[in-house]
Design a protein around this motif. Structure first.
Motif, PDB file in Angstrom:
ATOM      1  N   VAL A 134      -3.961  -3.344   0.693  1.00  0.00           N
ATOM      2  CA  VAL A 134      -4.030  -2.777  -0.427  1.00  0.00           C
ATOM      3  C   VAL A 134      -3.069  -1.333  -0.248  1.00  0.00           C
ATOM      4  O   VAL A 134      -2.314  -0.941  -0.928  1.00  0.00           O
ATOM      5  CB  VAL A 134      -5.282  -2.175  -0.886  1.00  0.00           C
ATOM      6  CG1 VAL A 134      -5.220  -1.091  -2.137  1.00  0.00           C
ATOM      7  CG2 VAL A 134      -5.996  -3.414  -1.431  1.00  0.00           C
ATOM      8  N   ALA A 135      -3.129  -0.906   1.130  1.00  0.00           N
ATOM      9  CA  ALA A 135      -2.344   0.153   1.348  1.00  0.00           C
ATOM     10  C   ALA A 135      -0.896   0.090   1.402  1.00  0.00           C
ATOM     11  O   ALA A 135      -0.123   0.967   0.894  1.00  0.00           O
ATOM     12  CB  ALA A 135      -2.803   0.486   2.897  1.00  0.00           C
ATOM     13  N   ASP A 136      -0.322  -1.168   1.153  1.00  0.00           N
ATOM     14  CA  ASP A 136       1.111  -1.331   1.139  1.00  0.00           C
ATOM     15  C   ASP A 136       1.333  -1.343  -0.597  1.00  0.00           C
ATOM     16  O   ASP A 136       2.559  -1.323  -1.105  1.00  0.00           O
ATOM     17  CB  ASP A 136       1.693  -2.450   1.507  1.00  0.00           C
ATOM     18  CG  ASP A 136       1.650  -2.399   3.007  1.00  0.00           C
ATOM     19  OD1 ASP A 136       1.574  -1.182   3.575  1.00  0.00           O
ATOM     20  OD2 ASP A 136       1.660  -3.393   4.025  1.00  0.00           O
ATOM     21  N   ALA A 137       0.461  -1.527  -1.368  1.00  0.00           N
ATOM     22  CA  ALA A 137       0.546  -1.575  -2.798  1.00  0.00           C
ATOM     23  C   ALA A 137       1.266  -0.478  -3.366  1.00  0.00           C
ATOM     24  O   ALA A 137       1.040   0.632  -2.803  1.00  0.00           O
ATOM     25  CB  ALA A 137      -0.877  -1.900  -3.345  1.00  0.00           C
ATOM     26  N   PRO A 138       2.059  -0.376  -4.449  1.00  0.00           N
ATOM     27  CA  PRO A 138       2.689   0.588  -4.846  1.00  0.00           C
ATOM     28  C   PRO A 138       1.429   1.667  -5.655  1.00  0.00           C
ATOM     29  O   PRO A 138       0.623   1.120  -6.234  1.00  0.00           O
ATOM     30  CB  PRO A 138       3.516   0.103  -5.931  1.00  0.00           C
ATOM     31  CG  PRO A 138       3.192  -1.241  -6.186  1.00  0.00           C
ATOM     32  CD  PRO A 138       2.466  -1.803  -5.118  1.00  0.00           C
ATOM     33  N   VAL A 166     -12.541   3.021  -0.690  1.00  0.00           N
ATOM     34  CA  VAL A 166     -12.110   1.986  -2.162  1.00  0.00           C
ATOM     35  C   VAL A 166     -11.070   1.216  -1.503  1.00  0.00           C
ATOM     36  O   VAL A 166     -10.635   0.121  -1.942  1.00  0.00           O
ATOM     37  CB  VAL A 166     -11.623   3.258  -3.212  1.00  0.00           C
ATOM     38  CG1 VAL A 166     -10.724   2.249  -4.141  1.00  0.00           C
ATOM     39  CG2 VAL A 166     -12.822   3.906  -3.793  1.00  0.00           C
ATOM     40  N   THR A 167     -10.089   1.715  -0.792  1.00  0.00           N
ATOM     41  CA  THR A 167      -8.905   1.331  -0.202  1.00  0.00           C
ATOM     42  C   THR A 167      -9.234  -0.115   0.671  1.00  0.00           C
ATOM     43  O   THR A 167      -8.834  -1.127   0.397  1.00  0.00           O
ATOM     44  CB  THR A 167      -8.003   1.981   0.686  1.00  0.00           C
ATOM     45  OG1 THR A 167      -7.770   3.205  -0.181  1.00  0.00           O
ATOM     46  CG2 THR A 167      -6.870   1.366   0.897  1.00  0.00           C
ATOM     47  N   THR A 168     -10.334   0.354   1.538  1.00  0.00           N
ATOM     48  CA  THR A 168     -10.775  -0.839   2.557  1.00  0.00           C
ATOM     49  C   THR A 168     -11.564  -1.902   1.761  1.00  0.00           C
ATOM     50  O   THR A 168     -11.252  -3.004   2.003  1.00  0.00           O
ATOM     51  CB  THR A 168     -12.020  -0.319   3.451  1.00  0.00           C
ATOM     52  OG1 THR A 168     -11.443   0.623   4.104  1.00  0.00           O
ATOM     53  CG2 THR A 168     -12.302  -1.165   4.422  1.00  0.00           C
ATOM     54  N   PHE A 169     -12.385  -1.442   0.664  1.00  0.00           N
ATOM     55  CA  PHE A 169     -13.060  -2.609  -0.111  1.00  0.00           C
ATOM     56  C   PHE A 169     -12.152  -3.395  -1.067  1.00  0.00           C
ATOM     57  O   PHE A 169     -12.169  -4.692  -1.008  1.00  0.00           O
ATOM     58  CB  PHE A 169     -14.149  -1.722  -0.844  1.00  0.00           C
ATOM     59  CG  PHE A 169     -15.011  -2.853  -1.976  1.00  0.00           C
ATOM     60  CD1 PHE A 169     -15.553  -3.733  -1.594  1.00  0.00           C
ATOM     61  CD2 PHE A 169     -14.591  -2.742  -3.230  1.00  0.00           C
ATOM     62  CE1 PHE A 169     -16.331  -4.783  -2.364  1.00  0.00           C
ATOM     63  CE2 PHE A 169     -15.147  -3.488  -3.999  1.00  0.00           C
ATOM     64  CZ  PHE A 169     -16.019  -4.540  -3.674  1.00  0.00           C
ATOM     65  N   LEU A 170     -11.153  -2.608  -1.610  1.00  0.00           N
ATOM     66  CA  LEU A 170     -10.132  -3.496  -2.386  1.00  0.00           C
ATOM     67  C   LEU A 170      -9.358  -4.409  -1.860  1.00  0.00           C
ATOM     68  O   LEU A 170      -8.926  -5.554  -2.025  1.00  0.00           O
ATOM     69  CB  LEU A 170      -9.430  -2.654  -3.408  1.00  0.00           C
ATOM     70  CG  LEU A 170     -10.397  -1.919  -4.447  1.00  0.00           C
ATOM     71  CD1 LEU A 170      -9.462  -0.919  -5.303  1.00  0.00           C
ATOM     72  CD2 LEU A 170     -10.905  -2.841  -5.213  1.00  0.00           C
TER      73      LEU A 170
END
Lengths: 207, 102
Positions: free
Chosen positions: B10-14, B87-91
């Protein structure tokens, strides 16, 4: 301590099926069987399953689509918040039925494919069915269902795993299930043509 | 409708990514365990207390930042950075299972 919670109910709604697969898990004597559970009996079963904690419901058979009460059963399953999956050969489906099932709340469809090779697929299924299955898959996707393709594996298709993966992907499947033949009932009877050779499983390994 | 690839962080998502729960995944209240569960073909995830709050915001409308903002307002006692990490980890986990689109 009570009994462990059941999560899944596989409901074999009927033994009837237009396909005559060599590995069919119906009892050998199924053609003489006439009685099936009624709509009311299934409705009660789904309710009791939901009360026990069941979350996943697989509507299977035979071919579950032959049941005229399938929309009603789907609606009831969804009213009890069961995640409802239709396990079908696909040959009896059309767009109107798919739309109705969707409107009743069907969550997911699992479509069986016998092989990527038409001749072998129909040899195993016992009837013309290959083209119909490939026609119904895009309709399933068009109506917004997510799709699992299921293939029962045996001597005639075990060498086609890479092609089966490519086909499932082309058909837009989110999941591909490759299930070994379970050697009971018809599969046991037809074991001599279904059982892979000793060399085959290793050969089908993807490099 | 293209699906996210396995392991796409998710971290790489825009920043403009507006995650939406995939149609085959269903958030449901489980009466037996008295908590939410995410159900999808052949499996289910039992969720903790905050996970359903995050998933309810995965509606294709909220960006990740919007989800974090919304949760930060509701859980005023918790540091925004912590919420963002959670949120980032979970998603990322849910996306890796192919259950998020958008």
């Amino acid at each position: 301590m009570g009994a462990p919670r059941p999560y899944t109910l596989v409901a074999e709604l009927t033994y009837k099926c237009p396909l005559k697969c060599l590995y069919c898990s119906n009892p050998l004597t199924f053609s003489q069987m006439r009685d099936e559970l009624s709509t009311e009996q299934w409705v009660r079963t789904f309710s009791e399953a939901a009360d026990l904690g069941v979350v996943q419901l697989h509507l299977s058979g035979g071919e579950p689509v032959v049941r005229k009460d399938l929309p009603e059963l789907i609606r009831h399953a969804r009213s009890r918040d069961l995640y409802t999956n239709l396990i079908t050969g696909g040959t009896l489906l059309n767009e109107k039925m798919l739309r109705e099932f969707r409107d009743c709340g069907l969550d997911h469809i699992q479509l069986s494919i016998q092989d990527t090779d038409r001749r072998k697929a129909e040899l195993v299924a016992g009837i013309r069915s290959y083209d119909k299955k490939l026609e119904i898959a895009p309709l399933i996707k068009k109506l917004g269902f997510s799709l699992t393709i299921n293939v029962v594996m045996h001597r005639m298709n075990i060498d086609h795993v890479p092609a089966l993966i490519a086909q499932a992907s082309e058909l837009g499947a989110q999941r591909l299930e490759l299930a070994n033949t379970q050697y009971h009932a018809w599969a046991e009877k037809n074991r001599s043509v279904l059982m892979p050779t000793r060399a085959q499983p290793g050969a089908s390994r993807i490099a | 409708m293209s699906e996210p690839r396995m392991g796409d962080p998710v971290a790489d998502a825009p920043a403009s990514w507006r995650p939406r729960l995939a149609p085959r995944a269903r958030l449901r209240w489980d009466e037996v365990e008295k908590r939410y569960m995410l159900v999808f073909p052949e499996a289910a995830l039992m969720l903790n207390e905050t996970a359903p709050e995050i998933l309810k915001l995965c509606d294709g409308e909220h960006t990740i930042e919007g989800i974090v903002d919304s949760l930060a307002q509701r859980f005023a006692g918790i540091d925004r950075k912590t919420i963002e990490e959670d949120v980032t980890t979970f998603l990322a986990r849910i996306k890796a299972r192919g259950l998020l689109e958008g």
